[in-house]
Design a protein around this motif. Structure first.
Motif, PDB file in Angstrom:
ATOM      1  N   TYR A 137      42.650 -28.292 -11.772  1.00  0.00           N
ATOM      2  CA  TYR A 137      42.247 -29.367 -10.870  1.00  0.00           C
ATOM      3  C   TYR A 137      41.951 -28.920  -9.448  1.00  0.00           C
ATOM      4  O   TYR A 137      41.260 -29.605  -8.714  1.00  0.00           O
ATOM      5  CB  TYR A 137      43.297 -30.483 -10.860  1.00  0.00           C
TER       6      TYR A 137
ATOM      7  N   GLU B  12      40.805 -39.734 -18.189  1.00  0.00           N
ATOM      8  CA  GLU B  12      40.446 -38.869 -17.063  1.00  0.00           C
ATOM      9  C   GLU B  12      39.004 -39.103 -16.625  1.00  0.00           C
ATOM     10  O   GLU B  12      38.720 -39.243 -15.426  1.00  0.00           O
ATOM     11  CB  GLU B  12      40.650 -37.390 -17.425  1.00  0.00           C
ATOM     12  N   TYR B  48      48.246 -37.241 -11.505  1.00  0.00           N
ATOM     13  CA  TYR B  48      47.273 -36.593 -10.617  1.00  0.00           C
ATOM     14  C   TYR B  48      47.794 -36.561  -9.181  1.00  0.00           C
ATOM     15  O   TYR B  48      47.644 -35.563  -8.472  1.00  0.00           O
ATOM     16  CB  TYR B  48      45.925 -37.317 -10.642  1.00  0.00           C
TER      17      TYR B  48
END
Lengths: 185, 89
Positions: A137, B12, B48
């Motif tokens: 990420y 996602e 996240y």
């Protein structure tokens, strides 16, 4: 002051060290000068600059990050905002230029206590998955590179591993968060 | 990919706005009717957010290491001089 942009093309821990070092040498004196003028100590300056550096770095990786001021000036701007926040001073005691006014600090920059606890639990429950997810990420690498860095035979197996890890993290958060009302609404 | 991984991948794409409009509408409809999926997507969002905090923590550690280098290494004496001038009272 001439606007110089440090292009961050392929960040990874190794190139980051060089980038951070350059930014420290160029920008820390300016921020330290500001902190000193406000009556702060060298330790205050170090604390604030570390956060400013993280914020600046994160912003500089955004695809649409464009600024007309130099890295030094930008970091000073972030530092001023952090100073105001830290010492809850009225903004008028810290005059901001028009360009500095445009700068924002991410809302979620300071983790609350619950998040810190969760983070701690996640770290305890296994670092490997967290490391894998961080590469996916945040390191801005291509899928091919990621598979190579992490030692997977193909993009596909790397992707499967990523989602397995994400699932694990998600379920750890779920198990540890039960009872937190904000998730049940 | 098993169903649960398929779901997490769809979520996602949806959360990051990378899903084609029609597919996103279908996913939204599923969210409305499936409370378990809804809950999972919330926790995924939280995941996240926490990963970002973790990443910042790592960046801050790297920044600390660079700072220590600057304030301890012999060839950075000029830099230290410059800084200590600022904090003379």
């Amino acid at each position: 002051m001439e606007a110089t942009v440090i292009h961050i093309e392929r960040p990874g821990a190794a190139s980051r060290e060089a980038i951070f070092l350059e930014l420290y040498e160029r920008a820390f004196p300016l921020t330290a000068g500001f902190v000193s003028k406000m009556g702060g100590t060298l330790e205050d300056a170090k604390d604030i600059f570390q956060d400013a550096l993280v914020i600046y770095y994160e912003k500089s990786l955004e695809p649409l990050f464009i600024t007309r001021i130099s890295a030094e000036a930008y970091l000073l701007g972030i530092a001023k905002h952090l100073w105001i926040r830290k010492f809850k001073q009225h903004a008028n005691k810290v005059p901001l230029t028009a360009a500095e006014n445009q700068i924002s600090i991410p809302d979620d920059f300071y983790a609350n206590v619950d998040d810190q606890k969760l983070l701690h639990l996640l770290e305890k429950s296994g670092k490997k998955c967290l490391d894998i997810l961080k590469v996916f990420y945040f390191d801005n690498l291509s899928m091919k590179k990621i598979a190579k860095v992490l030692g997977y035979a193909s993009d596909r197996s790397a992707t499967v591993q990523k989602f397995k890890c994400l699932e694990k993290v998600r379920d750890t958060i779920r198990d540890k968060s039960l009872g937190y009302e904000d998730f049940l609404t | 990919m098993r169903t649960s991984l398929h779901n997490i991948r769809s979520a996602e794409a949806y959360l990051k706005g990378e899903m084609p409009t029609e597919e996103a509408l279908v996913f939204e409809a599923r969210l409305l009717t499936d409370p378990v999926l809804r809950m999972q997507v919330r926790f995924q969002q939280k995941a996240y957010a926490l990963l970002r905090l973790l990443y910042r923590k790592q960046l801050k550690q790297e920044a600390t290491a660079v700072e220590e280098q600057l304030f301890n290494s012999p060839d950075k004496e000029a830099f230290r001089q410059q800084i200590s001038q600022l904090f003379k009272s």
